[in-house]
Scaffold this motif. Structure first.
Motif, PDB file in Angstrom:
ATOM      1  N   ALA A  14      59.493  61.311  -8.644  1.00 37.78           N
ATOM      2  CA  ALA A  14      58.513  60.234  -8.499  1.00 37.78           C
ATOM      3  C   ALA A  14      59.180  58.957  -8.005  1.00 37.78           C
ATOM      4  O   ALA A  14      58.681  58.282  -7.095  1.00 37.78           O
ATOM      5  CB  ALA A  14      57.802  59.985  -9.829  1.00 37.78           C
ATOM      6  N   ALA A  15      60.330  58.625  -8.598  1.00 37.72           N
ATOM      7  CA  ALA A  15      61.032  57.407  -8.193  1.00 37.72           C
ATOM      8  C   ALA A  15      61.487  57.490  -6.741  1.00 37.72           C
ATOM      9  O   ALA A  15      61.350  56.531  -5.975  1.00 37.72           O
ATOM     10  CB  ALA A  15      62.230  57.178  -9.110  1.00 37.72           C
ATOM     11  N   GLU A  16      62.016  58.657  -6.359  1.00 34.90           N
ATOM     12  CA  GLU A  16      62.485  58.816  -4.981  1.00 34.90           C
ATOM     13  C   GLU A  16      61.316  58.815  -4.006  1.00 34.90           C
ATOM     14  O   GLU A  16      61.383  58.223  -2.923  1.00 34.90           O
ATOM     15  CB  GLU A  16      63.284  60.112  -4.849  1.00 34.90           C
ATOM     16  CG  GLU A  16      64.016  60.232  -3.531  1.00 34.90           C
ATOM     17  CD  GLU A  16      64.953  61.419  -3.489  1.00 34.90           C
ATOM     18  OE1 GLU A  16      65.589  61.624  -2.440  1.00 34.90           O
ATOM     19  OE2 GLU A  16      65.055  62.148  -4.501  1.00 34.90           O
ATOM     20  N   GLY A  17      60.220  59.461  -4.388  1.00 31.86           N
ATOM     21  CA  GLY A  17      59.054  59.495  -3.509  1.00 31.86           C
ATOM     22  C   GLY A  17      58.453  58.129  -3.296  1.00 31.86           C
ATOM     23  O   GLY A  17      58.056  57.770  -2.178  1.00 31.86           O
ATOM     24  N   MET A  18      58.379  57.318  -4.350  1.00 30.61           N
ATOM     25  CA  MET A  18      57.785  55.988  -4.224  1.00 30.61           C
ATOM     26  C   MET A  18      58.751  54.988  -3.583  1.00 30.61           C
ATOM     27  O   MET A  18      58.320  53.988  -3.014  1.00 30.61           O
ATOM     28  CB  MET A  18      57.335  55.497  -5.599  1.00 30.61           C
ATOM     29  CG  MET A  18      56.164  56.297  -6.169  1.00 30.61           C
ATOM     30  SD  MET A  18      55.470  55.590  -7.678  1.00 30.61           S
ATOM     31  CE  MET A  18      56.831  55.802  -8.825  1.00 30.61           C
ATOM     32  N   ARG A  19      60.035  55.280  -3.661  1.00 26.44           N
ATOM     33  CA  ARG A  19      61.028  54.395  -3.046  1.00 26.44           C
ATOM     34  C   ARG A  19      60.803  54.278  -1.544  1.00 26.44           C
ATOM     35  O   ARG A  19      61.056  53.226  -0.942  1.00 26.44           O
ATOM     36  CB  ARG A  19      62.426  54.943  -3.337  1.00 26.44           C
ATOM     37  CG  ARG A  19      63.572  54.070  -2.878  1.00 26.44           C
ATOM     38  CD  ARG A  19      64.865  54.586  -3.494  1.00 26.44           C
ATOM     39  NE  ARG A  19      66.018  53.825  -3.035  1.00 26.44           N
ATOM     40  CZ  ARG A  19      66.859  54.265  -2.105  1.00 26.44           C
ATOM     41  NH1 ARG A  19      66.655  55.445  -1.537  1.00 26.44           N
ATOM     42  NH2 ARG A  19      67.885  53.536  -1.737  1.00 26.44           N
TER      43      ARG A  19
END
Length: 378
Positions: free
Chosen positions: A30-35
């Motif tokens: 999730a963090a990588e996708g939203m980054r």
């Protein structure tokens, strides 16, 4: 997908996580996708410290990790420990000053007061676990944990759940006024090399010590198979639970890349789970084109109906027969693997990120003028 470049973070998020199971993969993906859409996520880890390979994955993804050393609600000895952990996370949020607090452990909100909007995710809980795995009245040790989760759910500004079946079960068990919003999990496929030339085998993966995963049924089925049965994951949990592998070959805890290596050989993937709010291990297997044999429970039906064979969770003889059937029919096995892989395409990191961003946007719409949700769903 080409994401619009941001000159600085459009949004800062403090997200809690643990390194014990699927929440870790969820949080990193999730963090990588939203980054890619200008969202900076700081992970505050509770429970056992992340392993070296877990920390390396976060580092290479450009995600800051804070190891808090705080207890998880389901491993804490008493309610006061969870209350103190929630207050500590609230103080951390006050220092970091994020735009959104994203709690993957909603019990932290029971006694933690946050100055920012809070999104809480219903990944799992002891009350729904007990209902699915044991049944009957909750034991005393689960009652206070359930009450903390209930208070956390009701204090959240928005609740998310990974499947409709689990969202409705959560709303029923906790008597919520509204059913949590469904944002299905996604998984970025990991790459790994197969561990040498290997004939066909059956495979399962996850927290083998967790009775909800029902590893015992897979282990019993292994005694009746003509092909090897391999199991990846720890046999002991942080809460002291232990289980033995009597017939299956236990591989222990493997890194994401090592699991991906086994899956790249396209074994027959089996999940006998009695309790599975989503099932990231199943998604990883489907992404690799594995034929799926799954327990017939509502969440797994919702996600994989038409792309898997289903067996009653405790019918280890039926699991063995289904595995043998697929092992003897390569055409059917490959067709099922293709069907699973096609279905897995719907559960992408992009789609998950878009769902999470939509939740954030509902709470602070003014901060989203530069974020394209259409692009996030790609």
């Amino acid at each position: 997908m080409s994401a619009r470049k941001q000159t600085g973070p459009a949004l800062r998020v403090l997200m809690t996580a643990d390194a014990v199971g699927g929440v870790w993969q969820y949080a990193l993906d999730a963090a990588e996708g939203m980054r890619a859409h200008g969202v900076e996520t700081i992970l505050a880890v509770l429970g056992p410290a992340p392993s070296g390979d877990q920390l390396e994955k976060a580092r290479t993804s450009g995600i800051e990790v804070i190891d808090t050393g705080l207890p998880l609600d389901w491993t804490a000895e008493q309610a006061g420990e969870v209350a103190a952990a929630g207050q500590s996370i609230a103080r951390l949020a006050a220092e970091i000053r994020p735009d959104i607090v994203h709690l993957n452990s909603p019990a932290l909100l029971a006694d933690g007061s946050f100055a920012r909007p809070v999104v809480a995710v219903c990944h799992s809980c002891v009350a729904t676990w007990w209902e699915s795995v044991r049944g009957g009245p909750l034991p005393e040790a689960f009652e206070w944990r359930t009450e903390l989760v209930r208070r956390g759910y009701r204090a959240a500004d928005m609740l998310l759940a990974p499947t409709a079946a689990f969202a409705h079960a959560t709303a029923r068990v906790y008597n919520l006024a509204e059913v949590p919003t469904v944002v299905r999990n996604g998984r970025r496929p990991a790459r790994g090399e197969a561990p040498g030339t290997r004939d066909l085998f059956a495979f399962t993966a996850g927290r083998l010590w967790d009775d909800g995963k029902n590893f015992a049924a897979f282990d019993r089925a292994a005694a009746h198979l003509s092909i090897p049965a391999l199991a990846a994951g720890p046999l002991g949990g942080p809460n002291g639970t232990q289980i033995a592998a009597r017939h299956a070959i236990a591989l222990g805890r493997l890194s994401d890349e090592e699991v991906a290596g086994y899956l790249s050989a396209q074994p027959i993937f089996v999940s006998a789970a009695k309790y599975e709010p989503f099932g990231l291990a199943v998604l990883e297997a489907a992404q690799a084109g594995c034929a799926l044999i799954l327990s017939d429970i509502p969440t797994l039906r919702e996600l994989w109906d038409g792309a898997a064979l289903y067996v009653a969770p405790d019918d280890d003889d039926a699991f063995a027969r289904s595995i043998e059937r697929l092992s003897a029919d390569e055409t059917m096995r490959r067709a099922m693997g293709e069907a699973a892989k096609k279905r897995a395409g719907a559960y992408s990191v992009g789609a998950m990120s878009a769902g999470i961003l939509s939740a954030y946007r509902a709470l602070i719409p003014s901060r989203f003028r530069s974020i394209s949700l259409k692009g996030a769903a790609a």
